[in-house]
Every structure is written in structure tokens, then in C-alpha cells.
Write an enzyme that holds these catalytic residues in place. Structure first.
Site, PDB file in Angstrom:
ATOM      1  N   GLY A 216      -8.842   3.015   9.866  1.00 33.56           N
ATOM      2  CA  GLY A 216      -9.435   1.909   9.401  1.00 33.56           C
ATOM      3  C   GLY A 216      -9.250   1.567   7.795  1.00 33.56           C
ATOM      4  N   THR A 217      -8.255   2.377   7.317  1.00 39.88           N
ATOM      5  CA  THR A 217      -8.183   2.104   5.889  1.00 39.88           C
ATOM      6  C   THR A 217      -7.639   0.980   5.409  1.00 39.88           C
ATOM      7  OG1 THR A 217      -6.122   3.622   5.913  1.00 39.88           O
ATOM      8  CG2 THR A 217      -8.322   4.840   5.327  1.00 39.88           C
ATOM      9  N   GLY A 218      -6.602   0.674   6.076  1.00 40.59           N
ATOM     10  CA  GLY A 218      -5.948  -0.654   5.914  1.00 40.59           C
ATOM     11  C   GLY A 218      -6.948  -2.119   6.199  1.00 40.59           C
ATOM     12  N   CYS A 219      -7.820  -1.832   7.296  1.00 41.23           N
ATOM     13  CA  CYS A 219      -8.600  -2.959   7.306  1.00 41.23           C
ATOM     14  C   CYS A 219      -9.539  -3.013   6.206  1.00 41.23           C
ATOM     15  CB  CYS A 219      -9.376  -2.708   8.858  1.00 41.23           C
ATOM     16  SG  CYS A 219      -8.347  -2.706  10.335  1.00 41.23           S
TER      17      CYS A 219
ATOM     18  N   LYS B  83       0.742  -1.461   0.307  1.00 41.62           N
ATOM     19  CA  LYS B  83      -0.027  -0.027  -0.043  1.00 41.62           C
ATOM     20  C   LYS B  83       0.947   1.212   0.144  1.00 41.62           C
ATOM     21  CE  LYS B  83      -1.923  -1.567   3.550  1.00 41.62           C
ATOM     22  NZ  LYS B  83      -3.001  -1.826   4.769  1.00 41.62           N
TER      23      LYS B  83
ATOM     24  N   THR C 186      -8.846   8.820   8.369  1.00 45.74           N
ATOM     25  CA  THR C 186      -8.343   7.840   7.664  1.00 45.74           C
ATOM     26  C   THR C 186      -8.233   6.582   8.547  1.00 45.74           C
ATOM     27  OG1 THR C 186      -5.979   8.406   7.760  1.00 45.74           O
ATOM     28  CG2 THR C 186      -7.075   9.130   5.938  1.00 45.74           C
TER      29      THR C 186
END
Length: 273
Positions: free
Chosen positions: A211-214, A175, A209
């Protein structure tokens, strides 16, 4: 009627922006039936993590057994696993039930800086979980820790992706949100062990932003559960998280959550098709 199923093995976020809450919202928005195996309860909000209370390995495995022995699942996402015992316990169940569409989101550090994966667990992640992963989705700080090298731009990310693939992950999605070498664009890289694919989007200046990865990894998991290829899953996940960031809901005083219904509303309005 065939219903796609997805299981998330992760921690709970009381603020609702990350963890199993974000995963379930994402599964639902993408028409996938979501299930959970909880690894830890966290007390957190947009201002930070105020407490982490891990479950026992037995409790985590019993939840996975409950799914494996009855409903089953088409894809699995792992999030915050917290310690090496839980990682090894989860890996044991992935092998037992022959769940091979596994998306590993190596959750290590929260937006506010709180450590969500103990240092001794990184070794277990490398040795036990990554070889079971169809896809691993690290951000730059996580990739630096797993690969053991600094990352300063796109070429470094490609080299880190090769290292992670050598550790056993079949596909690596690097990412680009933390890669500030390009101030105007976010480029996510997919490495399938042979070729690189780039997925770009405009960079958004926002503090919302959390929780973007989850959410990104959950969207990938949902699409894989529906039978999509890894490339197709990344494409949808990229669109999903971009909409979630752009159509902000501005909650909280700190790092606010993304908007999980933005993608569906755009699709309903014919935007982004």
C-alpha cells in the site's frame, strides 16, 4: 470552519493496507475529510489478491455524482480502475464536475504480482485519464508499461517522465522504490514539464510495504486539497510514507501494510519538523 475534502476513486482492500482503506486512513491523519467512489471489491491480504470483483460503470459514476451534487471535493485521487470502461466513466465525471486537482495513481500490479489493471485499459489511461491529471505517480514497472520503454536508473526515469508529460500529465512523480540502482537511497523525481526536483530518503530493508503507492498518492491528494503546491504536497507525502515504512507495525505473513499513524505521532512528538 473550512474543511478540506478529498475523494478517492479506487478499489477496496479487505486487508486494509491499500486501496480506499489506505486512502481514507491517510486523509484522516492529514486532517482532510475523505470520501469514496468504489470501483471494485478485492479479496486480499498480505499474501496476495485472491479475487477481484469490479463494479459497473453506472455504480462508479453514481457514487461520483453523489459527491459532486452535494458535498463536493477539493481534490481527487484515482487508484485501481481495473478496466477501460471504468476509466472512461471516471474521466467523464471529472470533466463534468470540473475537478482539476486530480492525482492519478496508475495501479496496475499488486505487491504479490496480481494484475490490477487489464491490458486494454492502459490505452484508455494514456488517452483519456492522463490528460486530466494534475499529477501522475507511477512506480518503475508502471512507468515502463505506460511509456513503453525499459527503465534502468535515474536518467531512464527522467526520460520516462518526459514521455508521460507529453501524454498530458501536468506533473509526473516517478517513484524510486523499484529503482535498485542505488542500494542505500530512494530518490523520487518530480517533473513539472520543465524542471526536475529530487526527494531522497534512506532505503529501508523491509517486506512491510503493502500500500505504499496508494498511501503516498493519498498524502499528496490530501495536501493539494488543503491548497498546497505540488512541490509542497510531494514533500509531505515523502515524509508521510517514510515514517509509515520506518515505524513498521509488522502485520501478516507476507507483504504487510505500512503504519498510517506514524507521521502524526512523529509530528506530535516534534520529530521531523
Amino acid at each position: 470552519m473550512t474543511v478540506a475534502r478529498a475523494l478517492t476513486v479506487a478499489g477496496s482492500d479487505s486487508g486494509g493496507g491499500a486501496g480506499i482503506q489506505a486512502d481514507l486512513k491517510t486523509f484522516q491523519e492529514l486532517d482532510v475529510f475523505g470520501m469514496t467512489a468504489l470501483t471494485a471489491v478485492t479479496a486480499q491480504n498480505t499474501l496476495g489478491v485472491h479475487g477481484i470483483y469490479p463494479l459497473t460503470v453506472e455504480a462508479v459514476q453514481k457514487q461520483m455524482d453523489a459527491i459532486g451534487e452535494d458535498i463536493g471535493t477539493d481534490a481527487v485521487k484515482t487508484g485501481m480502475l481495473f478496466n477501460s470502461d471504468i476509466i472512461r466513466g471516471v474521466a467523464e465525471k471529472l470533466v463534468q464536475y470540473k475537478w482539476d486537482k486530480v492525482v492519478v495513481d496508475p495501479v496496475m500490479i499488486a505487491k504479490g504480482g496480481s494484475v490490477l489493471l487489464l491490458e486494454e485499459a492502459v490505452r484508455a489511461l494514456r488517452e483519456v485519464l492522463m490528460p486530466l491529471a494534475l499529477v501522475i505517480t507511477p512506480n518503475v514497472p508502471e512507468a515502463e508499461l505506460i511509456a513503453g520503454k525499459p527503465i534502468r536508473g535515474l536518467e531512464d526515469r527522467k526520460e520516462a517522465a518526459r514521455i508521460l508529460a507529453d501524454l498530458g500529465a501536468k506533473n509526473v512523480v516517478m517513484k524510486g522504490g523499484h529503482d535498485d540502482s542505488n542500494p542505500n537511497e530512494v530518490i523520487d523525481l518530480l517533473y513539472d514539464g520543465r524542471d526536475f526536483y529530487e526527494f531522497s530518503s534512506p532505503r529501508q530493508e523491509t517486506r512491510h510495504t503493502h500500500g505504499t503507492g496508494c498511501t503516498f498518492a493519498a498524502a499528496m491528494t490530501a495536501e493539494l486539497a488543503k491548497g498546497r503546491t505540488v512541490v509542497q504536497a510531494v514533500e509531505v507525502a515523502k515524509q508521510f510514507i517514510q515514517a509509515a515504512i520506518e515505524d513498521t507495525i509488522q502485520l501478516g505473513q507476507g507483504h504487510g501494510p505500512t503504519n498510517h499513524w506514524a507521521y502524526r505521532r512523529r509530528q506530535a512528538a516534534g520529530v521531523g519538523r
